[in-house]
Design an enzyme around this catalytic site. Structure first.
Site, PDB file in Angstrom:
ATOM      1  N   TYR A  64       0.942  -1.344   0.217  1.00 19.78           N
ATOM      2  CA  TYR A  64      -0.497   0.302  -0.248  1.00 19.78           C
ATOM      3  C   TYR A  64       0.960   0.909   0.208  1.00 19.78           C
ATOM      4  O   TYR A  64       1.713   0.928   0.610  1.00 19.78           O
ATOM      5  CB  TYR A  64      -1.312  -0.003   1.359  1.00 19.78           C
ATOM      6  CG  TYR A  64      -2.092  -0.313   1.041  1.00 19.78           C
ATOM      7  CD1 TYR A  64      -2.985   0.513  -0.228  1.00 19.78           C
ATOM      8  CD2 TYR A  64      -2.921  -1.221   1.181  1.00 19.78           C
ATOM      9  CE1 TYR A  64      -4.567   0.785  -0.268  1.00 19.78           C
ATOM     10  CE2 TYR A  64      -4.560  -1.533   0.802  1.00 19.78           C
ATOM     11  CZ  TYR A  64      -4.861  -0.168   0.116  1.00 19.78           C
ATOM     12  OH  TYR A  64      -6.297  -0.812  -0.578  1.00 19.78           O
ATOM     13  N   GLU A  66      -0.383   5.220  -0.401  1.00 17.88           N
ATOM     14  CA  GLU A  66      -1.012   5.945  -0.281  1.00 17.88           C
ATOM     15  C   GLU A  66      -0.542   6.862  -0.582  1.00 17.88           C
ATOM     16  O   GLU A  66       0.422   6.933   0.258  1.00 17.88           O
ATOM     17  CB  GLU A  66      -2.443   6.252   0.196  1.00 17.88           C
ATOM     18  CG  GLU A  66      -3.604   4.934   0.121  1.00 17.88           C
ATOM     19  CD  GLU A  66      -4.865   4.812   0.135  1.00 17.88           C
ATOM     20  OE1 GLU A  66      -4.862   5.661   1.176  1.00 17.88           O
ATOM     21  OE2 GLU A  66      -5.519   3.829  -0.082  1.00 17.88           O
ATOM     22  N   ASP A 241      -6.855  14.535 -23.853  1.00 15.52           N
ATOM     23  CA  ASP A 241      -6.534  13.235 -23.308  1.00 15.52           C
ATOM     24  C   ASP A 241      -6.148  12.462 -24.954  1.00 15.52           C
ATOM     25  O   ASP A 241      -6.658  12.014 -25.887  1.00 15.52           O
ATOM     26  CB  ASP A 241      -8.440  12.662 -23.600  1.00 15.52           C
ATOM     27  CG  ASP A 241      -8.050  11.032 -23.344  1.00 15.52           C
ATOM     28  OD1 ASP A 241      -7.232  10.377 -23.195  1.00 15.52           O
ATOM     29  OD2 ASP A 241      -9.444  10.315 -22.770  1.00 15.52           O
ATOM     30  N   THR A 270      -3.570   7.013 -21.445  1.00 16.56           N
ATOM     31  CA  THR A 270      -2.741   5.130 -21.535  1.00 16.56           C
ATOM     32  C   THR A 270      -1.817   5.193 -21.342  1.00 16.56           C
ATOM     33  O   THR A 270      -1.367   6.105 -21.797  1.00 16.56           O
ATOM     34  CB  THR A 270      -3.842   4.368 -21.688  1.00 16.56           C
ATOM     35  OG1 THR A 270      -3.953   4.508 -23.030  1.00 16.56           O
ATOM     36  CG2 THR A 270      -5.927   4.479 -21.368  1.00 16.56           C
ATOM     37  N   LYS A 273      -1.741   2.131 -24.573  1.00 13.45           N
ATOM     38  CA  LYS A 273      -2.475   1.342 -26.465  1.00 13.45           C
ATOM     39  C   LYS A 273      -1.132   1.611 -27.512  1.00 13.45           C
ATOM     40  O   LYS A 273       0.546   1.004 -27.333  1.00 13.45           O
ATOM     41  CB  LYS A 273      -3.739   2.154 -26.526  1.00 13.45           C
ATOM     42  CG  LYS A 273      -4.780   2.747 -25.847  1.00 13.45           C
ATOM     43  CD  LYS A 273      -6.364   2.804 -25.632  1.00 13.45           C
ATOM     44  CE  LYS A 273      -6.665   3.331 -24.777  1.00 13.45           C
ATOM     45  NZ  LYS A 273      -8.029   2.679 -24.963  1.00 13.45           N
ATOM     46  N   ARG A 279      -0.752  -1.776 -18.711  1.00 12.79           N
ATOM     47  CA  ARG A 279      -2.925  -1.196 -18.725  1.00 12.79           C
ATOM     48  C   ARG A 279      -2.244  -0.278 -17.698  1.00 12.79           C
ATOM     49  O   ARG A 279      -1.649   0.091 -16.251  1.00 12.79           O
ATOM     50  CB  ARG A 279      -3.406  -2.001 -18.257  1.00 12.79           C
ATOM     51  CG  ARG A 279      -3.767  -3.408 -19.297  1.00 12.79           C
ATOM     52  CD  ARG A 279      -5.615  -3.936 -18.865  1.00 12.79           C
ATOM     53  NE  ARG A 279      -6.180  -2.586 -19.738  1.00 12.79           N
ATOM     54  CZ  ARG A 279      -6.547  -2.948 -20.725  1.00 12.79           C
ATOM     55  NH1 ARG A 279      -5.601  -3.736 -21.649  1.00 12.79           N
ATOM     56  NH2 ARG A 279      -7.334  -2.214 -20.780  1.00 12.79           N
TER      57      ARG A 279
HETATM   58  N1  PLP Z   1      -9.366   8.449 -23.507  1.00 11.74           N
HETATM   59  C1  PLP Z   1      -9.944   7.163 -24.341  1.00 11.74           C
HETATM   60  C2  PLP Z   1      -9.478   8.280 -25.512  1.00 11.74           C
HETATM   61  C3  PLP Z   1      -9.346   6.494 -24.635  1.00 11.74           C
HETATM   62  O1  PLP Z   1      -9.752   5.562 -25.991  1.00 11.74           O
HETATM   63  C4  PLP Z   1      -9.826   5.355 -23.577  1.00 11.74           C
HETATM   64  C5  PLP Z   1     -10.453   3.662 -23.544  1.00 11.74           C
HETATM   65  O2  PLP Z   1     -10.701   2.667 -24.767  1.00 11.74           O
HETATM   66  C6  PLP Z   1      -9.662   6.001 -22.331  1.00 11.74           C
HETATM   67  C7  PLP Z   1      -9.859   7.518 -21.845  1.00 11.74           C
HETATM   68  C8  PLP Z   1     -10.353   5.135 -20.978  1.00 11.74           C
HETATM   69  O3  PLP Z   1      -9.124   4.405 -21.451  1.00 11.74           O
HETATM   70  P1  PLP Z   1      -8.762   2.832 -19.782  1.00 11.74           P
HETATM   71  O4  PLP Z   1      -9.625   1.632 -20.514  1.00 11.74           O
HETATM   72  O5  PLP Z   1      -7.580   2.247 -19.267  1.00 11.74           O
HETATM   73  O6  PLP Z   1      -9.921   2.933 -18.506  1.00 11.74           O
END
Ligand code: PLP
Length: 478
Positions: A64, A66, A241, A270, A273, A279
């Site tokens: 842990y 935090e 994002d 993320t 990808k 992950r």
């Molecule tokens: N943001 C975008 C643009 C995504 O395409 C995705 C996943 O498909 C996410 C966020 C979410 O990612 P996670 O599945 O790791 O929560």
């Protein structure tokens, strides 16, 4: 029989796992075999390196931690501090960002951390300050009501789901669509491209607190300089994002106006990808938002996953090596070869092509729904996912599109010739599939009829293509 370190590591691990629950060891073996045999075109998936995968399978999982580096709510976190600091340093260096927060467990978590950080920074809300000091699970109904009252109708403007945005960019059923008074921008109905004038107009009318850029299914570059100017013109915080295309930013394919990091106030991603890590998620920002972002735990996160932060450090170190630039360039060249190959054979693509890692096939051109196309391709050994297209007549479940992406096959070593051959296989399957009917004779959006012999023939051709590009070639499980 292989004597290399990777084979030895995985064989030993499977022996240890198998001694406790053999069915888990068998499933892990089967997953590798399945992944080796499938032509994977899922745009959001990849194959992480053995070093990245191995960094996750250890006793860091038992800790842990935090808090933040050097300021934990638990004793004995010195080694977690080491890997978290390393992952953050690699992220800062790789993306040229002043601050990196590497605790989010996923992309959605990273976005939630960013939303709350922006709210805390921009909105005077005592209930929010109180809530930030606690874990989200400990908030009572009364806390949530107070929060909702204080936050009022804060506004978010993001890309709509059917134009390629993500659920967390304000889609109504998602928490982002409930936290915020939300409006979305789409794409031009003729070209399928973002119309920046329309985004500016929507921003002027709606005056959002947050303007969100980024996407899950938009096959083109986005000009983040223009979006930042739009955000500035209405006093919005600009969030990007980059979950899908972080690998293309890391690999210097997206630079200048197309690199979100110098233009956005806050960037989320993320790590699994196109970035090819474990992950997980991360947040990048400047010093103004860093303290709020650091409150991700306890606001929306519990304890971080130290084993995943260790793997993030490994993967981000890999992405800083010169060969990652070559990898990112090949992802895009391959996506363009796939898109060109499909179009030459008669497929209709949203926006008429791609300049990133993905393409979106409008399968209404084949008389199919996305669901029918996805299943017919799967029967033929080709793994894709159905996806809505702009103004989709078939909705988000059946859809009218198939999204295809090249990060995974590029990792396997595929080049443009193999992607052209892949286009031929996809076109063959889709042009030999017909929509099916329900038992009562009405047209079905799910059932389909694939010409006899096509699935077997294409499946064999897909498997032959893969033979030249073994997945994890050094790993021999015996
Ligand atoms: N943001 C975008 C643009 C995504 O395409 C995705 C996943 O498909 C996410 C966020 C979410 O990612 P996670 O599945 O790791 O929560």
């Amino acid at each position: 029989m292989s004597g290399n370190a990777e084979s030895t590591a995985y064989r030993s691990a499977l022996e240890v796992i198998g001694a406790v629950e053999p069915r888990v060891a068998t499933a892990i073996r089967a997953e590798l075999a399945d992944q080796r045999e499938s032509l994977k075109l899922i745009a959001s998936e990849n194959y992480a390196s053995p070093a990245t995968l191995l960094a996750m399978g250890n006793w860091f999982s038992d800790k842990y931690a935090e808090g933040t580096v050097g300021r934990r709510f638990y004793a004995g976190c010195q080694n977690v501090d080491t890997v978290e600091a390393l992952a953050a340093e690699h992220a800062r260096e790789l993306f040229g960002a002043p601050y990196a927060y590497v605790q989010p467990h996923s992309g959605i978590d990273a976005n939630l951390v960013a939303f709350w950080a922006v709210l805390a920074d921009r909105v005077e809300a005592p209930a929010l300050k109180r809530a930030q000091a606690r874990h989200v699970n400990d908030l009572t109904e009364a806390d949530w009501f107070a929060l909702r009252r204080e936050l009022g109708d804060q506004r978010m403007l993001g890309m709509s789901l059917d134009a390629g945005g993500h659920l967390t960019h304000g889609f109504r059923p998602n928490i982002s669509g409930k936290m915020f008074d939300q409006r979305s921008y789409g794409t031009d109905p003729e070209t399928g491209l973002i119309d920046y004038d329309r985004v500016a107009e929507a921003a002027r009318e709606f005056k959002p607190l947050i303007l969100v850029g980024g996407y899950s299914a938009y096959p083109r570059k986005v000009n983040f300089r223009i979006l930042r100017e739009i955000a500035d013109s209405v006093g919005a915080t600009f969030m990007v994002d980059m979950a899908h295309f972080a690998g293309l930013v890391a690999g210097k394919v997206f630079t200048g106006d197309f690199d979100p990091v110098p233009h956005a106030h806050i960037v989320t991603s993320t790590t699994h990808k196109s970035l090819r890590g474990p992950r997980g998620g991360l947040v990048l920002c400047g010093p103004e938002l860093a303290a709020q972002v650091d409150r991700g735990c306890p606001m929306v996160l519990g304890g971080p996953l130290p084993q995943v932060m260790a793997a993030k450090a490994v993967a981000l170190a890999e992405a800083r090596r010169p060969d990652f630039v070559d990898y990112a360039g090949r992802i895009v060249a391959n996506a363009q070869a796939l898109a060109d190959g499909l179009q030459r054979r008669g497929a209709k693509l949203v926006t008429g092509g791609t300049d990133n890692h993905l393409a979106l096939i409008d399968v209404t051109g084949y008389g199919l729904t996305g669901r029918q196309a996805e299943q017919a391709l799967l029967d033929s050994g080709i793994v894709t996912n159905r996806n809505a297209i702009p103004q989709d007549p078939n909705g988000a479940w059946y859809t009218s599109g198939i999204r295809v992406g090249t990060p995974a096959l590029t990792t396997r070593g595929f080049g443009t010739a193999e992607l052209d051959a892949t286009a031929e296989l996809i076109h063959t399957v889709l042009s030999r599939t017909a929509p099916g009917t329900n038992a009562d004779g009405t047209p079905s959006k799910a059932k389909y009829v694939l010409d006899p012999g096509v699935a077997d023939r294409v499946g064999k051709q897909a498997s032959d293509l893969l033979t030249g590009f073994p997945l994890y070639p050094a790993i021999d499980l015996g």
